[in-house]
Design an enzyme around this catalytic site. Structure first.
Site, PDB file in Angstrom:
ATOM      1  N   LEU A 177     -40.160  33.267 -33.520  1.00  0.00           N
ATOM      2  CA  LEU A 177     -39.255  33.958 -32.590  1.00  0.00           C
ATOM      3  C   LEU A 177     -40.057  34.804 -31.598  1.00  0.00           C
ATOM      4  CD1 LEU A 177     -36.260  34.947 -34.934  1.00  0.00           C
ATOM      5  CD2 LEU A 177     -36.515  32.932 -33.467  1.00  0.00           C
ATOM      6  N   ILE A 225     -46.909  30.092 -37.428  1.00  0.00           N
ATOM      7  CA  ILE A 225     -47.617  28.913 -37.974  1.00  0.00           C
ATOM      8  C   ILE A 225     -49.083  29.218 -38.288  1.00  0.00           C
ATOM      9  CG2 ILE A 225     -46.151  27.040 -37.075  1.00  0.00           C
ATOM     10  CD1 ILE A 225     -48.242  26.721 -34.782  1.00  0.00           C
ATOM     11  N   SER A 261     -45.838  27.344 -24.528  1.00  0.00           N
ATOM     12  CA  SER A 261     -45.540  26.139 -23.744  1.00  0.00           C
ATOM     13  C   SER A 261     -45.576  26.320 -22.228  1.00  0.00           C
ATOM     14  CB  SER A 261     -44.153  25.619 -24.151  1.00  0.00           C
ATOM     15  OG  SER A 261     -43.153  26.518 -23.708  1.00  0.00           O
ATOM     16  N   THR A 284     -47.593  16.625 -25.076  1.00  0.00           N
ATOM     17  CA  THR A 284     -47.174  16.608 -23.677  1.00  0.00           C
ATOM     18  C   THR A 284     -47.971  15.587 -22.866  1.00  0.00           C
ATOM     19  OG1 THR A 284     -47.214  17.959 -21.670  1.00  0.00           O
ATOM     20  CG2 THR A 284     -48.786  18.554 -23.346  1.00  0.00           C
ATOM     21  N   ASP A 285     -47.383  15.132 -21.768  1.00  0.00           N
ATOM     22  CA  ASP A 285     -48.117  14.229 -20.870  1.00  0.00           C
ATOM     23  C   ASP A 285     -49.264  14.950 -20.149  1.00  0.00           C
ATOM     24  OD1 ASP A 285     -46.609  15.784 -19.133  1.00  0.00           O
ATOM     25  OD2 ASP A 285     -45.680  14.103 -18.064  1.00  0.00           O
ATOM     26  N   GLU A 286     -49.240  16.299 -20.166  1.00  0.00           N
ATOM     27  CA  GLU A 286     -50.254  17.050 -19.419  1.00  0.00           C
ATOM     28  C   GLU A 286     -51.663  16.867 -19.984  1.00  0.00           C
ATOM     29  OE1 GLU A 286     -49.325  21.015 -18.230  1.00  0.00           O
ATOM     30  OE2 GLU A 286     -47.202  20.570 -17.963  1.00  0.00           O
ATOM     31  N   TYR A 303     -53.222  25.598 -21.038  1.00  0.00           N
ATOM     32  CA  TYR A 303     -52.134  25.058 -21.865  1.00  0.00           C
ATOM     33  C   TYR A 303     -52.439  23.616 -22.275  1.00  0.00           C
ATOM     34  CZ  TYR A 303     -47.781  22.545 -22.836  1.00  0.00           C
ATOM     35  OH  TYR A 303     -46.832  21.718 -23.399  1.00  0.00           O
ATOM     36  N   LYS A 355     -53.187  21.890 -25.982  1.00  0.00           N
ATOM     37  CA  LYS A 355     -52.379  20.804 -26.556  1.00  0.00           C
ATOM     38  C   LYS A 355     -53.270  19.591 -26.844  1.00  0.00           C
ATOM     39  CE  LYS A 355     -48.484  20.553 -27.185  1.00  0.00           C
ATOM     40  NZ  LYS A 355     -47.605  20.928 -28.337  1.00  0.00           N
TER      41      LYS A 355
HETATM   42  P1  NAD Z   1     -40.464  26.711 -26.021  1.00  0.00           P
HETATM   43  O1  NAD Z   1     -41.489  27.639 -25.462  1.00  0.00           O
HETATM   44  O2  NAD Z   1     -39.085  26.728 -25.475  1.00  0.00           O
HETATM   45  O3  NAD Z   1     -40.335  26.934 -27.597  1.00  0.00           O
HETATM   46  C1  NAD Z   1     -41.440  27.122 -28.423  1.00  0.00           C
HETATM   47  C2  NAD Z   1     -40.950  27.650 -29.766  1.00  0.00           C
HETATM   48  O4  NAD Z   1     -42.093  27.834 -30.611  1.00  0.00           O
HETATM   49  C3  NAD Z   1     -40.244  29.010 -29.676  1.00  0.00           C
HETATM   50  O5  NAD Z   1     -39.082  29.004 -30.461  1.00  0.00           O
HETATM   51  C4  NAD Z   1     -41.269  29.994 -30.227  1.00  0.00           C
HETATM   52  O6  NAD Z   1     -40.681  31.131 -30.839  1.00  0.00           O
HETATM   53  C5  NAD Z   1     -42.005  29.116 -31.235  1.00  0.00           C
HETATM   54  N1  NAD Z   1     -43.382  29.599 -31.480  1.00  0.00           N
HETATM   55  C6  NAD Z   1     -44.324  29.928 -30.565  1.00  0.00           C
HETATM   56  N2  NAD Z   1     -45.436  30.343 -31.191  1.00  0.00           N
HETATM   57  C7  NAD Z   1     -45.212  30.244 -32.530  1.00  0.00           C
HETATM   58  C8  NAD Z   1     -45.979  30.500 -33.680  1.00  0.00           C
HETATM   59  N3  NAD Z   1     -47.244  30.969 -33.588  1.00  0.00           N
HETATM   60  N4  NAD Z   1     -45.447  30.270 -34.892  1.00  0.00           N
HETATM   61  C9  NAD Z   1     -44.179  29.809 -35.008  1.00  0.00           C
HETATM   62  N5  NAD Z   1     -43.378  29.564 -33.945  1.00  0.00           N
HETATM   63  C10 NAD Z   1     -43.895  29.773 -32.712  1.00  0.00           C
HETATM   64  O7  NAD Z   1     -41.121  25.270 -25.908  1.00  0.00           O
HETATM   65  P2  NAD Z   1     -40.441  23.858 -25.607  1.00  0.00           P
HETATM   66  O8  NAD Z   1     -40.374  23.659 -24.156  1.00  0.00           O
HETATM   67  O9  NAD Z   1     -39.234  23.703 -26.438  1.00  0.00           O
HETATM   68  O10 NAD Z   1     -41.586  22.889 -26.160  1.00  0.00           O
HETATM   69  C11 NAD Z   1     -41.611  22.507 -27.531  1.00  0.00           C
HETATM   70  C12 NAD Z   1     -42.815  21.591 -27.759  1.00  0.00           C
HETATM   71  O11 NAD Z   1     -42.713  20.449 -26.923  1.00  0.00           O
HETATM   72  C13 NAD Z   1     -44.154  22.234 -27.426  1.00  0.00           C
HETATM   73  O12 NAD Z   1     -45.081  21.792 -28.381  1.00  0.00           O
HETATM   74  C14 NAD Z   1     -44.492  21.697 -26.052  1.00  0.00           C
HETATM   75  O13 NAD Z   1     -45.887  21.640 -25.861  1.00  0.00           O
HETATM   76  C15 NAD Z   1     -43.878  20.311 -26.116  1.00  0.00           C
HETATM   77  N6  NAD Z   1     -43.427  19.733 -24.833  1.00  0.00           N
HETATM   78  C16 NAD Z   1     -42.626  20.452 -23.994  1.00  0.00           C
HETATM   79  C17 NAD Z   1     -42.161  19.839 -22.820  1.00  0.00           C
HETATM   80  C18 NAD Z   1     -41.236  20.565 -21.873  1.00  0.00           C
HETATM   81  O14 NAD Z   1     -40.955  20.040 -20.787  1.00  0.00           O
HETATM   82  N7  NAD Z   1     -40.720  21.731 -22.182  1.00  0.00           N
HETATM   83  C19 NAD Z   1     -42.540  18.534 -22.520  1.00  0.00           C
HETATM   84  C20 NAD Z   1     -43.385  17.860 -23.403  1.00  0.00           C
HETATM   85  C21 NAD Z   1     -43.807  18.459 -24.570  1.00  0.00           C
HETATM   86  O1  DAU Z   2     -45.110  17.716 -18.391  1.00  0.00           O
HETATM   87  C1  DAU Z   2     -44.675  18.342 -19.551  1.00  0.00           C
HETATM   88  C2  DAU Z   2     -44.812  19.842 -19.413  1.00  0.00           C
HETATM   89  O2  DAU Z   2     -43.810  20.250 -18.482  1.00  0.00           O
HETATM   90  C3  DAU Z   2     -44.684  20.595 -20.728  1.00  0.00           C
HETATM   91  O3  DAU Z   2     -45.736  20.237 -21.571  1.00  0.00           O
HETATM   92  C4  DAU Z   2     -44.695  22.109 -20.486  1.00  0.00           C
HETATM   93  O4  DAU Z   2     -44.461  22.789 -21.701  1.00  0.00           O
HETATM   94  C5  DAU Z   2     -43.590  22.434 -19.503  1.00  0.00           C
HETATM   95  O5  DAU Z   2     -43.635  23.820 -19.210  1.00  0.00           O
HETATM   96  C6  DAU Z   2     -43.740  21.623 -18.213  1.00  0.00           C
HETATM   97  O6  DAU Z   2     -44.896  22.057 -17.458  1.00  0.00           O
HETATM   98  P1  DAU Z   2     -44.833  22.235 -15.857  1.00  0.00           P
HETATM   99  O7  DAU Z   2     -45.901  23.138 -15.453  1.00  0.00           O
HETATM  100  O8  DAU Z   2     -44.730  20.922 -15.172  1.00  0.00           O
HETATM  101  O9  DAU Z   2     -43.359  22.941 -15.743  1.00  0.00           O
HETATM  102  P2  DAU Z   2     -42.818  24.174 -14.878  1.00  0.00           P
HETATM  103  O10 DAU Z   2     -41.345  24.211 -15.049  1.00  0.00           O
HETATM  104  O11 DAU Z   2     -43.589  25.415 -15.138  1.00  0.00           O
HETATM  105  O12 DAU Z   2     -43.143  23.725 -13.385  1.00  0.00           O
HETATM  106  C7  DAU Z   2     -42.656  22.503 -12.853  1.00  0.00           C
HETATM  107  C8  DAU Z   2     -43.243  22.356 -11.453  1.00  0.00           C
HETATM  108  O13 DAU Z   2     -42.664  23.367 -10.594  1.00  0.00           O
HETATM  109  C9  DAU Z   2     -44.755  22.572 -11.391  1.00  0.00           C
HETATM  110  O14 DAU Z   2     -45.303  21.697 -10.413  1.00  0.00           O
HETATM  111  C10 DAU Z   2     -44.898  24.021 -10.919  1.00  0.00           C
HETATM  112  C11 DAU Z   2     -43.674  24.223 -10.042  1.00  0.00           C
HETATM  113  N1  DAU Z   2     -43.127  25.595 -10.013  1.00  0.00           N
HETATM  114  C12 DAU Z   2     -42.864  26.206 -11.207  1.00  0.00           C
HETATM  115  C13 DAU Z   2     -42.342  27.483 -11.254  1.00  0.00           C
HETATM  116  C14 DAU Z   2     -42.089  28.167 -12.563  1.00  0.00           C
HETATM  117  C15 DAU Z   2     -42.810  26.214  -8.815  1.00  0.00           C
HETATM  118  O15 DAU Z   2     -43.009  25.638  -7.717  1.00  0.00           O
HETATM  119  N2  DAU Z   2     -42.281  27.470  -8.850  1.00  0.00           N
HETATM  120  C16 DAU Z   2     -42.051  28.146 -10.011  1.00  0.00           C
HETATM  121  O16 DAU Z   2     -41.602  29.322  -9.962  1.00  0.00           O
END
Ligand code: NAD
Ligand code: DAU
Length: 349
Positions: free
Chosen positions: A37, A62, A86, A131-133, A156, A160
């Site tokens: 949390l 974790i 994330s 992630t694809d990143e 980040y 990952k």
């Molecule tokens: P998020 O930031 O919304 O959620 C992360 C969760 O992990 C939160 O509930 C947080 O409390 C918990 N957490 C963080 N550190 C922790 C710790 N040390 N111990 C236990 N819990 C912890 O993230 P999300 O966007 O839901 O992403 C989830 C997973 O999917 C991540 O591994 C991320 O890399 C991956 N992912 C995200 C995206 C995206 O677009 N958001 C895309 C591809 C992969």
């Molecule tokens: O590709 C998967 C990833 O996508 C996940 O692994 C990450 O957890 C997730 O956060 C996301 O990463 P991005 O950096 O692509 O997402 P974000 O929403 O931060 O930004 C999306 C795009 O928008 C990126 O090119 C940066 C841009 N951006 C973002 C913010 C927050 C802006 O232009 N303005 C902003 O204020």
């Protein structure tokens, strides 16, 4: 077969959708959610299912040794590991938090699973969500495939990528049954408004500037979060041990065109004149080391396991905007407290 499954990060954005799917679709499974949390974890995300008899929540980091006891107590059959730091921008200002949770935390979890399973891995699975990143950044042509070499560019994505390598190393060295998926950008309900889409929705609603990094020409592939949860279900049950599967939406947008689309949808939903919300678009300093383009080829998952995205972006984005406008209380709660401090530091007052 009834299973006891540990879902880490289940109170976060994607995790909460995965937990909801598993708790409702598999009443015979026991679903234990472990989450620290952090600012991104929110038990409100799980409010609708938290009385289910097959659901249990444990507040834990974790990285803690307590994780070993948790494995002893529940004798998990499977782990779906989503817990992570994330947000790319936060990794630029505080990389060590990403090393701690994403690298050390993942290794701690792998060790706890290994000790609990005592190398008798039959029927067990450690599923790592990535992630694809990790593949780096593309120019305007081509797609990431499962064989693309890792080339992470931000703290980040480097953290990952490191965690992915450890998961594969445990498979290679100890024969731990693992599977990894690498997904593109998710959008949908319950996403913390530090990420582009909910941040824009919140700012448009409140007539605040929409911060576009650089020229807004960076490209992302967007997938509705519930479709990602379904892909995770498919891979957990049918994925081949030791394999990697890419997950994507086949839905690329430049940031600026996505923001214009969002402004159009918001104008309609808020009853504003066409073009009103777009007046809030403000170009700001670019993200350091900003990856130009992510685009994923998910044909392996589609061909081998039969998954494909179900929702068109046109519908998904309307559904998403409706959710944030309807769930005003959720949004107001998450932007109170530390959010304002973060926002002011990131974007200025
Ligand atoms: P998020 O930031 O919304 O959620 C992360 C969760 O992990 C939160 O509930 C947080 O409390 C918990 N957490 C963080 N550190 C922790 C710790 N040390 N111990 C236990 N819990 C912890 O993230 P999300 O966007 O839901 O992403 C989830 C997973 O999917 C991540 O591994 C991320 O890399 C991956 N992912 C995200 C995206 C995206 O677009 N958001 C895309 C591809 C992969
Ligand atoms: O590709 C998967 C990833 O996508 C996940 O692994 C990450 O957890 C997730 O956060 C996301 O990463 P991005 O950096 O692509 O997402 P974000 O929403 O931060 O930004 C999306 C795009 O928008 C990126 O090119 C940066 C841009 N951006 C973002 C913010 C927050 C802006 O232009 N303005 C902003 O204020």
């Amino acid at each position: 077969m009834p299973k006891t499954i540990l879902i880490t990060g289940g109170a976060g954005f994607i995790g909460s959708h995965v937990v909801r799917l598993f708790v409702t679709k598999y009443p015979e499974y026991k679903i234990v959610v472990l989450d620290k949390l952090t600012y991104a974890g929110n038990l409100e995300n799980l409010r609708d299912i938290d009385k289910s008899p097959n659901y249990e929540f444990v507040k834990m980091d974790i990285c803690d040794q307590d994780v070993f006891e948790l494995f002893q107590k529940y004798k998990f059959d499977g782990v779906i590991h989503l817990a992570a730091e994330s947000h790319v921008d936060r990794s630029i200002t505080d990389p060590m938090a990403f090393v701690q949770t994403n690298v050390i935390g993942t290794c701690n979890l792998l060790n706890a699973a290994k000790e609990s399973w005592k190398d008798a891995f039959e029927g067990k699975l450690f599923y790592h969500i990535s992630t694809d990143e990790v593949y780096g950044s593309l120019e305007h042509e081509g797609f990431f495939v499962e064989e693309t070499s890792y080339d992470p560019k931000s703290p980040y994505s480097a953290s990952k990528a490191s965690s992915d390598h450890f998961v594969r190393a445990y498979h290679n060295t100890y024969k731990m049954p693992v599977v990894i998926t690498n997904c593109s950008n998710n959008y949908g309900p319950n996403q913390f408004p530090e990420k582009l889409i909910p941040l824009c929705i919140h700012n448009i609603k409140n007539n605040k500037p929409i911060p576009v990094y650089g020229k807004g020409e960076n490209i992302r592939d967007w997938l509705y979060v519930v479709d990602h949860a379904h892909a995770i279900d498919v891979v957990f049950h049918k994925g081949k041990v030791g394999e990697t599967y890419n997950i994507g939406g086949n839905n690329e947008w430049t940031n600026i065109s996505l923001i214009h689309k969002l402004c159009e949808v918001m104008d309609v939903q808020l009853g504003r004149a066409a073009g009103d919300s777009a007046k809030l678009i403000t170009f700001v300093k670019d993200r350091a080391g900003h990856d130009l383009r992510y685009a994923i080829d998910s044909s392996k998952l589609q061909k081998e396991l039969g998954w494909e995205p179900s929702l068109q972006f046109e519908q998904g984005i309307v559904k998403t905007v409706e959710w944030y406008l309807t769930n005003e209380e959720w949004l107001n709660n998450v932007v109170s407290g530390n959010y304002t401090k973060y926002y002011d530091e990131m974007y200025g007052k």
